[in-house]
Design a protein around this motif. Sequence first.
Motif, mmCIF file in Angstrom:
data_model
loop_
_atom_site.group_PDB
_atom_site.id
_atom_site.type_symbol
_atom_site.label_atom_id
_atom_site.label_comp_id
_atom_site.label_asym_id
_atom_site.label_seq_id
_atom_site.Cartn_x
_atom_site.Cartn_y
_atom_site.Cartn_z
ATOM 1 N N TRP A 159 4.396 3.445 1.063
ATOM 2 C CA TRP A 159 3.239 3.175 0.222
ATOM 3 C C TRP A 159 3.651 2.681 -1.155
ATOM 4 N N GLN A 160 4.711 3.270 -1.726
ATOM 5 C CA GLN A 160 5.204 2.818 -3.023
ATOM 6 C C GLN A 160 5.639 1.359 -2.961
ATOM 7 N N GLN A 173 2.415 -0.724 -2.856
ATOM 8 C CA GLN A 173 1.746 -0.747 -4.154
ATOM 9 C C GLN A 173 2.517 -1.553 -5.186
ATOM 10 N N LEU A 212 -10.762 -2.671 -4.874
ATOM 11 C CA LEU A 212 -9.938 -1.560 -4.413
ATOM 12 C C LEU A 212 -8.463 -1.931 -4.422
ATOM 13 N N VAL A 213 -8.166 -3.124 -3.933
ATOM 14 C CA VAL A 213 -6.764 -3.571 -3.880
ATOM 15 C C VAL A 213 -6.224 -3.794 -5.290
ATOM 16 N N THR A 264 -5.806 -0.563 -7.261
ATOM 17 C CA THR A 264 -4.637 0.160 -6.755
ATOM 18 C C THR A 264 -3.358 -0.402 -7.358
ATOM 19 N N SER A 265 -3.298 -1.715 -7.505
ATOM 20 C CA SER A 265 -2.086 -2.343 -8.049
ATOM 21 C C SER A 265 -1.864 -1.992 -9.509
ATOM 22 N N GLY A 302 -3.186 2.794 -9.435
ATOM 23 C CA GLY A 302 -2.751 3.688 -8.371
ATOM 24 C C GLY A 302 -3.885 3.999 -7.408
ATOM 25 N N PRO A 303 -3.562 4.496 -6.219
ATOM 26 C CA PRO A 303 -4.576 4.675 -5.168
ATOM 27 C C PRO A 303 -5.633 5.733 -5.465
ATOM 28 N N SER A 304 -5.262 6.839 -6.114
ATOM 29 C CA SER A 304 -6.231 7.914 -6.331
ATOM 30 C C SER A 304 -7.356 7.454 -7.249
ATOM 31 N N ALA A 309 -8.205 4.259 -7.853
ATOM 32 C CA ALA A 309 -8.918 3.157 -7.199
ATOM 33 C C ALA A 309 -9.934 3.682 -6.193
ATOM 34 N N ILE A 310 -9.541 4.643 -5.389
ATOM 35 C CA ILE A 310 -10.442 5.187 -4.367
ATOM 36 C C ILE A 310 -11.613 5.918 -5.015
#
Length: 334
Positions: free
Chosen positions: A2-3, A6, A133-134, A137-138, A141-143, A145-146
Amino acid sequence: MWQFIQNQILGMKWLKDLVYRICEQLFGTTASGVGAYVAFFIYDMIKIFTLLCVLVYVISFIQSYFPPDRTKRLLGPLGGLKGRIAAALLGTLTPFCSCSSIPIFMGFVSAELPLGMCFSFLISSPMVDLGSLVLLTSVFGPSIAILYVILGLVIAVAGGSIIQTLQMEDQVADFIKLTDQQKSLRTLKMDLSDRLVYAWTQLAATISRVWVYILLGVAIGALIHNQVPAALVVKLLGKDSPFAVVLAALLGIPMYADIFGTIPVAEALLAKGAMTGVLLSFMMAVTTLSLPSVIMLSKVVKRKLLAVFIAICTLGILCTGYLFNFLQPLLYSL
């Protein structure tokens, strides 16, 4: 894994390293001055346009399966809360700015979908999409963004529910009709090649509308990144400023851009120490309540309904900003 996704795929760290090395050879340094400005501008411009082209093409291809009449057949039987949730989720499939979402909103009204569903779509479409979302995240980070996407959908569903409860159907302009493009989607049976062409057409139209704003956003981001003192940003938009979220929302409203144009500005401010909630409030205000979109919407709905729409979005944006500021330490630890 995942890292890697990202950092190297979404964040394009490999591109940043390459651009900064080239600029260092050309300008002697990328730590300050012209070299730093040019390196930031080129890297961010290439990254955003690359992601934008891929995402808009894919999402437009998916969106070709959902013309207004088909949407009515899919959403109409749902009704109530389920229908508004489905409409908000459908909004995530439209990679459009707020002004571009209004004709689709008009098509849904003309297709006689419940008004609450139409507004759930109208709120979610510019505020939240798969591209956001994408890109978020970039950068964040994912948390973060979600959670941003979830809260955006909550605002859209809640807004549609309030408007449906108020029964404001009489506040919609009488002249609303389907656009020519929507009429063609309504009657034309598209095969795979037609959908690919449609996606390409939508990509070209989107790029033609937003490229200036993206370049302007990247230029402003580069200027902030290299010229604006971090202490000033922290003072105005940091955790010790209780009105930072309000200020960010007010600054965002006069602007016109989609989320792709606001990302570079937010990225630069984040590096200077601005709170996450402040930046997300700014981005939501720009994408959802920009003056051009409000003016355009005022030709479609009457003043009372327009005021309710603005109030709902403003309250949702401010609540989102303060919530993210409160949760920031937890979110960055995930």
